[in-house]
Write a protein that holds these residues in place. Structure first.
Motif, PDB file in Angstrom:
ATOM      1  N   ASN A   1       0.833  -1.204   0.000  1.00 50.37           N
ATOM      2  CA  ASN A   1       0.000   0.000   0.000  1.00 50.37           C
ATOM      3  C   ASN A   1       0.867   1.253   0.000  1.00 50.37           C
ATOM      4  O   ASN A   1       2.002   1.241   0.478  1.00 50.37           O
ATOM      5  CB  ASN A   1      -0.915   0.019   1.229  1.00 50.37           C
ATOM      6  CG  ASN A   1      -1.966  -1.068   1.185  1.00 50.37           C
ATOM      7  OD1 ASN A   1      -2.311  -1.560   0.117  1.00 50.37           O
ATOM      8  ND2 ASN A   1      -2.475  -1.459   2.344  1.00 50.37           N
ATOM      9  N   PRO A   2       0.337   2.369  -0.533  1.00 53.37           N
ATOM     10  CA  PRO A   2       1.098   3.621  -0.524  1.00 53.37           C
ATOM     11  C   PRO A   2       1.390   4.083   0.897  1.00 53.37           C
ATOM     12  O   PRO A   2       0.636   3.777   1.831  1.00 53.37           O
ATOM     13  CB  PRO A   2       0.187   4.608  -1.261  1.00 53.37           C
ATOM     14  CG  PRO A   2      -1.185   4.007  -1.148  1.00 53.37           C
ATOM     15  CD  PRO A   2      -0.986   2.522  -1.154  1.00 53.37           C
ATOM     16  N   ILE A   3       2.484   4.815   1.042  1.00 56.84           N
ATOM     17  CA  ILE A   3       2.907   5.314   2.354  1.00 56.84           C
ATOM     18  C   ILE A   3       2.747   6.833   2.406  1.00 56.84           C
ATOM     19  O   ILE A   3       3.271   7.542   1.548  1.00 56.84           O
ATOM     20  CB  ILE A   3       4.369   4.936   2.643  1.00 56.84           C
ATOM     21  CG1 ILE A   3       4.537   3.422   2.650  1.00 56.84           C
ATOM     22  CG2 ILE A   3       4.814   5.518   3.989  1.00 56.84           C
ATOM     23  CD1 ILE A   3       5.985   2.965   2.758  1.00 56.84           C
TER      24      ILE A   3
ATOM     25  N   MET B   1      -6.695   9.569  10.187  1.00 56.75           N
ATOM     26  CA  MET B   1      -6.386   9.210   8.808  1.00 56.75           C
ATOM     27  C   MET B   1      -6.230   7.702   8.652  1.00 56.75           C
ATOM     28  O   MET B   1      -6.676   7.114   7.665  1.00 56.75           O
ATOM     29  CB  MET B   1      -5.116   9.926   8.354  1.00 56.75           C
ATOM     30  CG  MET B   1      -5.273  11.424   8.173  1.00 56.75           C
ATOM     31  SD  MET B   1      -6.375  11.871   6.804  1.00 56.75           S
ATOM     32  CE  MET B   1      -5.320  11.521   5.394  1.00 56.75           C
ATOM     33  N   ALA B   2      -5.591   7.060   9.621  1.00 56.23           N
ATOM     34  CA  ALA B   2      -5.393   5.613   9.562  1.00 56.23           C
ATOM     35  C   ALA B   2      -6.727   4.880   9.576  1.00 56.23           C
ATOM     36  O   ALA B   2      -6.891   3.851   8.904  1.00 56.23           O
ATOM     37  CB  ALA B   2      -4.515   5.156  10.720  1.00 56.23           C
ATOM     38  N   GLU B   3      -7.679   5.408  10.308  1.00 53.67           N
ATOM     39  CA  GLU B   3      -9.011   4.791  10.344  1.00 53.67           C
ATOM     40  C   GLU B   3      -9.775   5.063   9.052  1.00 53.67           C
ATOM     41  O   GLU B   3     -10.448   4.174   8.511  1.00 53.67           O
ATOM     42  CB  GLU B   3      -9.802   5.328  11.532  1.00 53.67           C
ATOM     43  CG  GLU B   3     -11.194   4.733  11.646  1.00 53.67           C
ATOM     44  CD  GLU B   3     -11.948   5.220  12.866  1.00 53.67           C
ATOM     45  OE1 GLU B   3     -13.093   4.771  13.055  1.00 53.67           O
ATOM     46  OE2 GLU B   3     -11.403   6.039  13.626  1.00 53.67           O
ATOM     47  N   GLN B   4      -9.663   6.285   8.560  1.00 54.34           N
ATOM     48  CA  GLN B   4     -10.410   6.681   7.367  1.00 54.34           C
ATOM     49  C   GLN B   4      -9.873   6.015   6.097  1.00 54.34           C
ATOM     50  O   GLN B   4     -10.621   5.760   5.157  1.00 54.34           O
ATOM     51  CB  GLN B   4     -10.356   8.206   7.216  1.00 54.34           C
ATOM     52  CG  GLN B   4     -11.264   8.772   6.131  1.00 54.34           C
ATOM     53  CD  GLN B   4     -11.198  10.286   6.096  1.00 54.34           C
ATOM     54  OE1 GLN B   4     -10.299  10.872   5.505  1.00 54.34           O
ATOM     55  NE2 GLN B   4     -12.152  10.947   6.748  1.00 54.34           N
TER      56      GLN B   4
ATOM     57  N   ASN C   1      -0.720   3.171   4.277  1.00 51.25           N
ATOM     58  CA  ASN C   1       0.172   3.072   5.432  1.00 51.25           C
ATOM     59  C   ASN C   1       0.608   4.477   5.847  1.00 51.25           C
ATOM     60  O   ASN C   1       0.970   5.289   4.989  1.00 51.25           O
ATOM     61  CB  ASN C   1       1.412   2.240   5.079  1.00 51.25           C
ATOM     62  CG  ASN C   1       1.071   0.821   4.692  1.00 51.25           C
ATOM     63  OD1 ASN C   1       0.189   0.205   5.281  1.00 51.25           O
ATOM     64  ND2 ASN C   1       1.773   0.297   3.700  1.00 51.25           N
ATOM     65  N   PHE C   2       0.598   4.736   7.143  1.00 51.62           N
ATOM     66  CA  PHE C   2       0.937   6.066   7.642  1.00 51.62           C
ATOM     67  C   PHE C   2       2.151   6.005   8.563  1.00 51.62           C
ATOM     68  O   PHE C   2       2.263   5.116   9.414  1.00 51.62           O
ATOM     69  CB  PHE C   2      -0.248   6.675   8.401  1.00 51.62           C
ATOM     70  CG  PHE C   2      -1.418   7.001   7.515  1.00 51.62           C
ATOM     71  CD1 PHE C   2      -1.495   8.231   6.883  1.00 51.62           C
ATOM     72  CD2 PHE C   2      -2.430   6.078   7.318  1.00 51.62           C
ATOM     73  CE1 PHE C   2      -2.565   8.532   6.053  1.00 51.62           C
ATOM     74  CE2 PHE C   2      -3.508   6.362   6.494  1.00 51.62           C
ATOM     75  CZ  PHE C   2      -3.574   7.603   5.858  1.00 51.62           C
ATOM     76  N   ILE C   3       3.047   6.970   8.386  1.00 56.25           N
ATOM     77  CA  ILE C   3       4.205   7.131   9.262  1.00 56.25           C
ATOM     78  C   ILE C   3       4.199   8.560   9.793  1.00 56.25           C
ATOM     79  O   ILE C   3       4.088   9.515   9.020  1.00 56.25           O
ATOM     80  CB  ILE C   3       5.527   6.866   8.508  1.00 56.25           C
ATOM     81  CG1 ILE C   3       5.569   5.439   7.979  1.00 56.25           C
ATOM     82  CG2 ILE C   3       6.719   7.117   9.420  1.00 56.25           C
ATOM     83  CD1 ILE C   3       6.798   5.131   7.122  1.00 56.25           C
TER      84      ILE C   3
ATOM     85  N   ASN D   1      -1.946   0.038  10.448  1.00 62.23           N
ATOM     86  CA  ASN D   1      -1.439   0.742   9.271  1.00 62.23           C
ATOM     87  C   ASN D   1      -0.817   2.094   9.632  1.00 62.23           C
ATOM     88  O   ASN D   1      -0.781   3.016   8.819  1.00 62.23           O
ATOM     89  CB  ASN D   1      -2.550   0.947   8.236  1.00 62.23           C
ATOM     90  CG  ASN D   1      -3.713   1.792   8.743  1.00 62.23           C
ATOM     91  OD1 ASN D   1      -4.035   1.766   9.932  1.00 62.23           O
ATOM     92  ND2 ASN D   1      -4.349   2.520   7.849  1.00 62.23           N
ATOM     93  N   VAL D   2      -0.319   2.208  10.868  1.00 64.38           N
ATOM     94  CA  VAL D   2       0.330   3.449  11.279  1.00 64.38           C
ATOM     95  C   VAL D   2       1.457   3.142  12.263  1.00 64.38           C
ATOM     96  O   VAL D   2       1.298   2.310  13.171  1.00 64.38           O
ATOM     97  CB  VAL D   2      -0.682   4.445  11.898  1.00 64.38           C
ATOM     98  CG1 VAL D   2      -1.413   3.830  13.078  1.00 64.38           C
ATOM     99  CG2 VAL D   2      -0.004   5.748  12.313  1.00 64.38           C
ATOM    100  N   VAL D   3       2.603   3.778  12.060  1.00 63.42           N
ATOM    101  CA  VAL D   3       3.718   3.706  12.996  1.00 63.42           C
ATOM    102  C   VAL D   3       4.279   5.109  13.192  1.00 63.42           C
ATOM    103  O   VAL D   3       4.016   6.019  12.393  1.00 63.42           O
ATOM    104  CB  VAL D   3       4.847   2.757  12.513  1.00 63.42           C
ATOM    105  CG1 VAL D   3       4.350   1.334  12.404  1.00 63.42           C
ATOM    106  CG2 VAL D   3       5.448   3.246  11.198  1.00 63.42           C
TER     107      VAL D   3
END
Length: 212
Positions: free
Chosen positions: A39-41, A56-59, A64-66, A89-91
């Motif tokens: 998935n895009p980051i 954003m991670a939920e929506q 993927n979110f950093i 999907n978030v770190v």
């Protein structure tokens, strides 16, 4: 603003290395492997207490979110929020964003969010602004072709400076608004600062800038 010391911060960092990634420079070029998908980051520089990242991670479960945050007392609060949200999907990275090319490979990121960054209003501090040309050079390196920067701020001076900086660098400006909350945008996730400033009636500025 000085942040209060959190006596539990070090323990939280040690116990949640799956969420706040230690030695992130070792993951350079391998972030999709860490997430276990292609998935895009999307990257947020300066997460604050994490409200934007969590929302954003939920929506967007297929992104993927950093999030990067330097202040230890802040990132552990963001980490606690992410832990409660239970998203995979978030770190977060507890590092300085001064050299992003140490952390990310060329074309590894799809979108960069700059939310309510320090405006550094004095002229002699311009090089510290996250939309200064030296930062734009880094963004261009780590972003995919046609990747974009999304800027939100309550500071008119920073917004105007950033529009000029983006344009001079050759970015294409899109979705420029001087009063974000006056338009219908069901996808807008507010940060803690955004809620605070908008409650006082201050306009929120936003734009998207895309590399050609």
């Amino acid at each position: 603003m000085r942040q209060r010391h959190k006596p539990w911060a070090d323990d939280f960092l040690k116990e949640n290395t799956h969420l706040i990634i230690p030695n992130p420079e070792q993951k350079k070029g391998k972030w999709q492997e860490l997430f276990g998908n292609d998935n895009p980051i999307h990257l947020e520089i300066g997460t604050g207490k994490g409200q934007f990242m969590a929302g954003m991670a939920e929506q967007h479960p297929n992104v993927n979110f950093i999030g990067i945050e330097l202040a230890k007392s802040i990132i552990v609060m963001a980490g606690s929020k992410m832990k409660d949200a239970g998203r995979d999907n978030v770190v977060l990275l507890h590092v300085d964003a001064a050299d992003l090319q140490e952390l990310f490979a060329e074309n590894e990121i799809s979108v960069i969010y700059l939310n309510f960054s320090d405006p550094w209003p004095k002229k002699r501090h311009a090089k510290r602004r996250l939309t200064f040309h030296t930062f734009l050079e880094q963004y261009q390196h780590i972003l995919q072709p046609e990747g974009e920067i999304v800027l939100k701020t309550d500071n008119q001076g920073l917004f105007e400076y950033s529009l000029v900086s983006f344009s001079q660098f050759g970015l294409k400006l899109e979705d420029v608004t001087i009063d974000l909350h006056s338009i219908e945008d069901s996808e807008n996730i507010m940060t803690e600062y955004e809620e605070k400033f908008s409650a006082k009636g201050q306009p929120i500025y936003r734009c998207r800038a895309q590399f050609d």
